[in-house]
Design an enzyme around this catalytic site. Structure first.
Site, PDB file in Angstrom:
ATOM      1  CE  LYS A 113     -18.389  54.589 -12.168  1.00  0.00           C
ATOM      2  NZ  LYS A 113     -16.907  54.485 -12.371  1.00  0.00           N
TER       3      LYS A 113
HETATM    4  C1  PLP Z   1     -16.072  54.371 -11.351  1.00  0.00           C
HETATM    5  C2  PLP Z   1     -14.715  53.969 -11.675  1.00  0.00           C
HETATM    6  C3  PLP Z   1     -13.879  53.349 -10.741  1.00  0.00           C
HETATM    7  C4  PLP Z   1     -14.316  53.119  -9.307  1.00  0.00           C
HETATM    8  O1  PLP Z   1     -15.334  52.164  -9.192  1.00  0.00           O
HETATM    9  P1  PLP Z   1     -16.234  52.136  -7.870  1.00  0.00           P
HETATM   10  O2  PLP Z   1     -17.275  51.110  -8.149  1.00  0.00           O
HETATM   11  O3  PLP Z   1     -16.812  53.516  -7.743  1.00  0.00           O
HETATM   12  O4  PLP Z   1     -15.354  51.804  -6.750  1.00  0.00           O
HETATM   13  C5  PLP Z   1     -12.636  52.949 -11.144  1.00  0.00           C
HETATM   14  N1  PLP Z   1     -12.191  53.173 -12.402  1.00  0.00           N
HETATM   15  C6  PLP Z   1     -12.966  53.775 -13.319  1.00  0.00           C
HETATM   16  C7  PLP Z   1     -12.419  54.010 -14.680  1.00  0.00           C
HETATM   17  C8  PLP Z   1     -14.245  54.178 -13.006  1.00  0.00           C
HETATM   18  O5  PLP Z   1     -15.002  54.769 -13.924  1.00  0.00           O
END
Ligand code: PLP
Length: 496
Positions: A113
């Site tokens: 993120k």
């Molecule tokens: C947020 C997240 C996901 C999922 O991603 P999305 O965009 O919500 O589908 C997968 N792995 C990690 C480590 C995350 O932080």
């Protein structure tokens, strides 16, 4: 051709400027903003091979952010992708066994993120200037763990902004919690709630769509926006790394330019994989998009049957950032599935809300998506298997992707080369990882296992981890899930 503008998936808004969509986050009708067309990438992919991450970022995002000048967008990119990342390449692309891993976890909170949240604050402050707004922007976010810290880190002490993060008390890892409650910055607020991620997410959505509350805020000099993955300013920066990863695969002679690959994405809210879908629509040679779920396998069922059904037990797993029953970003795909009908999309979302499910008849038209899931045992076994075979240590989210890829290959015999989005550093989930390697670590806690992981993996301990070991908690707000609005009013010093 006309420059790109945005419209709501529920039909009530059209012709919205990118900067406005970024500031607003969610449309007034409760829908999500989508571009009115997907631009084709305006370069031969083989020419990207020698471009930097920042250069590719500009190339991929420029047509979407159509009211930003070249200088404005480049400034945002350069402020975002700098030495906050622990590697100059920003996203290392590494081949281990027969899989190429796209390491999206080298930013300030060692999870994917960061890729979007390090640029979003700059897109927002630039958008504020463009829209001539002098109110204070209040970022309101629900998190299942990683978004929260990444948003806090992105917005901390950014002038003209405040950020309030809600997280499910028992739904994040101890390290994730420690990361959030130690956050610095006078404009940061962290609140745990007595519910799961979906409760937090619904609470935030309710606040956003509450017209009266919004108005009251405006009168007090504030303006809500969202840093959640529904913000178009989150989605667009995520399209970039699929192009970058593909160019790297060419450079590493894993593929020839133009060769179609498969992309595997460990999925929760459907943001990251939707970005891969946008990359495909822009012209990236992609065969299948492999949507990997954990035991909360709503999306698996959806892609198999066309039925989206959230009426099931919510399960806490070792991949908590994917513990989600309502994948918000799926609404953007639904809008396509209904042939861009705002009315139909709204109707489906209302059914989900009231009856807990909806049905899509033309799911087979979207066969580029493949869904499967991994159980807890399979996920742990994958971590061990990858380590035993290659010496590389992956986190549980990435491991879910790995398992699902194996299932996909068994089921389809598809031999296309594969790019797997590696979404978190194993240092973020030391216990799950070390336990998977050896059950003797079962009784040891996350923080105590950091050194063990270092010795086993030979990877240096990231700064993000060193910091939380040394910092004291600064936040301790807690509320019932019904009281989220009150808490926001209280933080902003507004009488309800
Ligand atoms: C947020 C997240 C996901 C999922 O991603 P999305 O965009 O919500 O589908 C997968 N792995 C990690 C480590 C995350 O932080």
């Amino acid at each position: 051709m006309d420059r790109i503008r945005y419209m709501s998936t529920r039909g009530a808004e059209t012709q919205i400027e990118a900067s406005y969509a970024i500031l607003r986050g969610i449309a007034r009708d409760g829908g999500l903003y989508v571009p009115d067309r997907i631009p084709a990438i305006d370069m031969d992919i083989e020419d990207m091979v020698n471009m930097s991450y920042q250069e590719i970022a500009y190339l991929v995002m420029k047509d979407y952010l159509s009211d930003f000048t070249e200088d404005e967008l480049k400034a945002c990119i350069n402020k975002a992708y700098d030495d906050k990342f622990d590697t100059q390449t920003i996203v290392p692309v590494v081949k281990k066994g027969d899989i190429t891993y796209l390491e999206l976890f080298h930013g300030s909170t060692i999870a994917f993120k960061d890729m979007a949240l390090s640029i979003l604050p700059h897109l927002m402050t630039t958008s504020m200037k463009k829209q001539g707004i002098d109110q204070e922007v209040v970022i309101l976010t629900a998190t299942s763990g990683d978004t929260g810290k990444a948003a806090l880190a992105g917005f901390a002490d950014v002038e003209g902004t405040r950020i309030i993060v809600f997280y499910p008390k028992d739904g994040v890892s101890p390290i994730q919690e420690k990361q959030m409650i130690t956050q610095r910055g006078d404009n940061t607020y962290v609140v745990s709630i007595d519910g799961n991620f979906d409760d937090a997410q619904s609470g935030v959505k309710d606040i956003f769509t509450n017209v009266e509350f919004r108005k009251m805020l405006g009168e007090n000099g504030f303006r809500f926006s969202s840093a959640n993955s529904i913000n178009i300013g989150r989605l667009l920066p995520q399209v970039v790394y699929y192009f970058y990863g593909y160019a790297e695969m060419i450079k590493q002679e894993e593929i020839k330019a133009g060769e179609a690959i498969n992309i595997v994405v460990p999925t929760g809210n459907f943001g990251n994989i939707l970005a891969a879908y946008y990359a495909k629509k822009m012209g990236l040679p992609v065969n299948r998009l492999i949507c990997a779920s954990n035991d909360n396998k709503v999306l698996y069922d959806f892609f198999r049957t066309g039925i989206y059904n959230r009426k099931r037990d919510f399960k806490l797993t070792n991949s908590p950032s994917m513990d989600i029953l309502i994948s918000s970003n799926l609404e953007r795909l639904l809008y396509e599935m209904t042939d861009f009908s705002g009315a139909q999309t709204e109707e489906l979302m209302a059914q989900l809300n009231k009856q807990g499910e909806y049905v899509i008849k033309n799911i087979n038209d979207f066969g580029c998506f493949y869904g499967n899931y991994a159980t807890e045992e399979e996920t742990s076994a994958a971590i061990k298997e990858v380590y035993d075979e290659t010496g590389y240590i992956i986190d549980p989210h990435t491991a879910v992707g790995y398992c699902v890829y194996k299932k996909f290959k068994d089921e389809t015999a598809d031999e296309s080369k594969v790019l797997l989005a590696s979404t978190a550093s194993p240092y973020k989930f030391t216990k799950s990882v070390m336990k998977a390697l050896d059950s003797k670590y079962d009784k040891v806690d996350d923080l105590a296992l950091i050194d063990e992981l270092k010795d086993t993996s030979g990877v240096v301990v990231p700064n993000a981890i060193k910091e939380i070991l040394e910092e004291e908690p600064r936040h301790q707000r807690y509320c019932e899930k019904e009281d989220m609005k009150k808490v926001v009013a209280n933080i902003l010093d507004i009488d309800l």
